[in-house]
Design an enzyme around this catalytic site. Structure first.
Site, PDB file in Angstrom:
ATOM      1  N   GLY A  33       0.835  -1.201   0.000  1.00 36.80           N
ATOM      2  CA  GLY A  33       0.000   0.000   0.000  1.00 36.80           C
ATOM      3  C   GLY A  33       0.862   1.239   0.000  1.00 36.80           C
ATOM      4  O   GLY A  33       0.591   2.196   0.707  1.00 36.80           O
ATOM      5  N   HIS A  34       1.926   1.180  -0.822  1.00 39.33           N
ATOM      6  CA  HIS A  34       2.840   2.318  -0.903  1.00 39.33           C
ATOM      7  C   HIS A  34       3.648   2.245  -2.192  1.00 39.33           C
ATOM      8  O   HIS A  34       3.591   1.264  -2.926  1.00 39.33           O
ATOM      9  CB  HIS A  34       3.795   2.352   0.300  1.00 39.33           C
ATOM     10  CG  HIS A  34       4.655   1.141   0.422  1.00 39.33           C
ATOM     11  ND1 HIS A  34       4.396   0.157   1.343  1.00 39.33           N
ATOM     12  CD2 HIS A  34       5.757   0.741  -0.254  1.00 39.33           C
ATOM     13  CE1 HIS A  34       5.307  -0.788   1.236  1.00 39.33           C
ATOM     14  NE2 HIS A  34       6.144  -0.463   0.261  1.00 39.33           N
ATOM     15  N   SER A  35       4.401   3.293  -2.419  1.00 37.07           N
ATOM     16  CA  SER A  35       5.352   3.371  -3.518  1.00 37.07           C
ATOM     17  C   SER A  35       6.689   3.823  -2.941  1.00 37.07           C
ATOM     18  O   SER A  35       6.733   4.534  -1.935  1.00 37.07           O
ATOM     19  CB  SER A  35       4.872   4.398  -4.555  1.00 37.07           C
ATOM     20  OG  SER A  35       5.848   4.579  -5.556  1.00 37.07           O
ATOM     21  N   CYS A  38       2.410  -0.540  -5.012  1.00 37.53           N
ATOM     22  CA  CYS A  38       2.170  -1.983  -4.909  1.00 37.53           C
ATOM     23  C   CYS A  38       1.378  -2.314  -3.652  1.00 37.53           C
ATOM     24  O   CYS A  38       1.469  -1.615  -2.640  1.00 37.53           O
ATOM     25  CB  CYS A  38       3.471  -2.772  -4.961  1.00 37.53           C
ATOM     26  SG  CYS A  38       4.524  -2.577  -3.540  1.00 37.53           S
ATOM     27  N   ILE A  94       5.900   6.708  -0.354  1.00 43.19           N
ATOM     28  CA  ILE A  94       4.649   7.449  -0.512  1.00 43.19           C
ATOM     29  C   ILE A  94       3.562   6.488  -0.042  1.00 43.19           C
ATOM     30  O   ILE A  94       3.358   5.438  -0.653  1.00 43.19           O
ATOM     31  CB  ILE A  94       4.390   7.868  -1.966  1.00 43.19           C
ATOM     32  CG1 ILE A  94       5.558   8.694  -2.510  1.00 43.19           C
ATOM     33  CG2 ILE A  94       3.082   8.655  -2.062  1.00 43.19           C
ATOM     34  CD1 ILE A  94       5.469   8.962  -4.006  1.00 43.19           C
TER      35      ILE A  94
END
Length: 140
Positions: free
Chosen positions: A56-58, A103, A128
């Site tokens: 749940g981030h980049s 992802c 992020i």
């Protein structure tokens, strides 16, 4: 689930060599061969409760290769324009997640162990964690 050709933003499936004999099986990965970057950090995810998600981030600058060394989970990759999900269920298959992609890991089977090889050491400022902000940065 989507095919590899539909993976966005330079993400791709990676074959991890496997050697099997009467004693069992062994998978291995080396820098610049199976893993397209020098590995700076390795971590694993396990005991994920039913229904929970990871990721749940980049990453702004870090690339990763993610492998289901045991069990099964779904990896969703998103480049801000397109999104694709693949099931990872073999220790001989990984997925490259280049820097700049969003992802999410979900649908963990009981007992799943996920291995992650990263191109950089952990740096909280490189993440992020908000999808709206991610889309703004991708479109800037």
């Amino acid at each position: 689930m989507e095919k590899e050709s539909n993976l966005p933003g330079g993400s791709r499936l990676i074959d991890i060599p496997i050697v099997s004999d009467s004693r069992g099986s062994l998978c291995f990965a080396t820098n610049a061969s199976e893993i397209p970057f020098p590995i700076q950090r390795v971590f694993w995810i396990y005991d994920v409760p039913t229904g929970e998600q990871r990721g749940g981030h980049s990453h702004r600058t870090c690339a990763e290769v993610v492998v289901a060394v045991k069990g099964r989970f779904t990896m969703t990759v998103d480049d801000g324009c397109s999104r694709c999900s693949v099931v990872l269920d073999s220790p001989s298959k990984g997925i490259l997640i280049p820097a700049g992609l969003w992802c999410e890991l979900s649908d963990f089977a009981p007992g799943t162990v996920v291995l992650v090889m990263a191109s950089q050491a952990y740096d909280a400022t490189g993440y992020i964690n908000d999808y709206t902000l991610y889309k703004k940065e991708r479109n800037a």
